[in-house]
Design an enzyme around this catalytic site. Structure first.
Site, short mmCIF file in Angstrom:
data_model
loop_
_atom_site.label_atom_id
_atom_site.label_comp_id
_atom_site.label_asym_id
_atom_site.label_seq_id
_atom_site.Cartn_x
_atom_site.Cartn_y
_atom_site.Cartn_z
CE1 TYR A 53 -3.37 -2.69 0.12
CE2 TYR A 53 -3.83 -2.12 2.38
CZ TYR A 53 -4.10 -2.88 1.26
OH TYR A 53 -5.12 -3.80 1.30
CG LEU A 226 -19.52 0.05 2.75
CD1 LEU A 226 -19.16 1.41 3.33
CD2 LEU A 226 -20.92 -0.36 3.18
CB ALA A 227 -20.15 -2.60 -3.62
N GLY A 228 -17.12 -0.52 -3.07
CA GLY A 228 -16.48 0.68 -3.59
C GLY A 228 -17.28 1.94 -3.42
CE LYS A 234 -19.13 8.29 -3.61
NZ LYS A 234 -17.71 8.24 -3.20
#
Length: 338
Positions: A53, A226-228, A234
């Site tokens: 990362y 949250l699936a991106g 949003k």
């Protein structure tokens, strides 16, 4: 709200874990500190990172997230209050350029690289041990026995407490568990898969991997729960997408009719409960007996504040059934017979 045991390990985890891919990427160091402070203040204790990362962004050779976490723990003097999970496998160096073709093989799951990578992670994290050391994904060039033997040595040295995996298929996970049992190696106590309400992500996990976790007592710490951002509300049906690379990726992978229906049901339940849609999506995951703690990311304290209450949100059996139904998939004959 109570802490949950991670698989068969001795680690007890808050129901929400903190992902740190964004540290040193979309969140600067000061923001990262503020998010971690707020996470711990809210009762959180499992902080998940990885050695790579985030080496896909300019000026980041990998290890930056680990370094930020290390400096934060040192400045706060709170190593005993948090559990640190990190990962090994990916290529280190700017954009991974020093990995695949590097003569020193700066990636993979060989004994040589695992021992080197673990030492480097410990140094960056400024700690004597890693609570959960995970293999990031499979390395087809290295026998699983070599990988597990090296990880076992790390546990016996005291560098690592427990081992886990990420992005393993069901048969790869069974292969690893079998090798550990046969040879007396340390066994994976957890898996970190992509798992959420949306399809095909839900089916990809629940078809086989979930059964392995239930049968053998592995803890599940899902990433992208949250699936991106799709399950935060949003993005809305029929509305123009934001001008961003991430939004375009969400559109191509998740914006289909079933997933819009899933989002509609999440929004409906959230409205009835007076909750944030993300809290409902996370609470659904937490209703699964094999899920220990979904891993959430936050670029601000405000974002984190929207997510942490999911730990205490108890969905009714009717709400869970409704979410299960709208996110279901046609079962194959084999699935029906198992």
């Amino acid at each position: 709200m109570s802490y949950r045991r991670l698989g068969k390990s001795g680690l007890f985890v808050h129901p929400i874990a903190l992902g740190t891919m964004q540290f040193g990427w979309s969140a600067d160091e000061a923001t990262s500190y503020a998010v971690m402070d707020a996470f711990v203040e809210a009762g959180g204790n499992l902080i998940d990172t990885a050695d790579i990362y985030s080496n896909w962004t300019a000026g980041n050779p990998g290890g930056v997230s680990e370094e930020i976490i290390g400096r934060w723990m040192k400045s706060r003097g709170n190593r005993d209050r948090v559990l640190i999970a990190t990962k090994v496998r990916g290529p280190m160096g700017q954009n991974g350029s020093e990995g695949r073709n590097h003569p020193l093989q700066r990636e993979g799951l060989s004994r040589k690289w695992i021992l080197r990578a673990a030492e480097d992670s410990l140094r960056r994290l400024q700690t004597d041990f890693i609570d959960l050391y995970q293999v990031h994904w499979v390395d087809n060039q290295v026998p699983i026995e070599e990988t597990l033997s090296a990880l076992t040595d790390l546990v016996r040295r005291g560098w690592v407490r427990y081992i886990g995996c990420s992005n393993f298929s069901a048969w790869r996970l069974m292969q690893a568990l079998w090798a550990s049992d046969k040879h007396g190696y340390e066994a994976f106590v957890s898996i970190q898969p992509e798992y959420s309400l949306v399809q095909p992500t839900r089916a990809n996990f629940e078809r086989e991997i979930a059964r392995v976790c239930e049968a053998y007592g592995l803890g599940v710490i899902p990433y992208s729960p949250l699936a991106g951002g799709f399950l935060t509300g949003k993005y809305r049906r029929g509305e123009e997408l934001p001008q961003s690379v991430r939004a375009q990726g969400i559109a191509s992978n998740r914006m289909n009719e079933q997933n819009w229906s899933i989002l509609d049901k999440v929004l409906e339940i959230a409205g009835h409960r007076g909750a944030h849609p993300a809290q409902v999506a996370l609470a659904w995951l937490l209703s699964k007996p094999y899920v220990t703690a979904p891993i959430v990311g936050a670029n601000s304290v405000a974002q984190l504040a929207d997510l942490m209450p999911a730990a205490s949100l108890q969905l009714s059996s009717e709400e869970i059934a409704a979410l299960n139904e709208v996110s279901s998939w046609p079962l194959s004959r084999t699935e029906r017979e198992i």
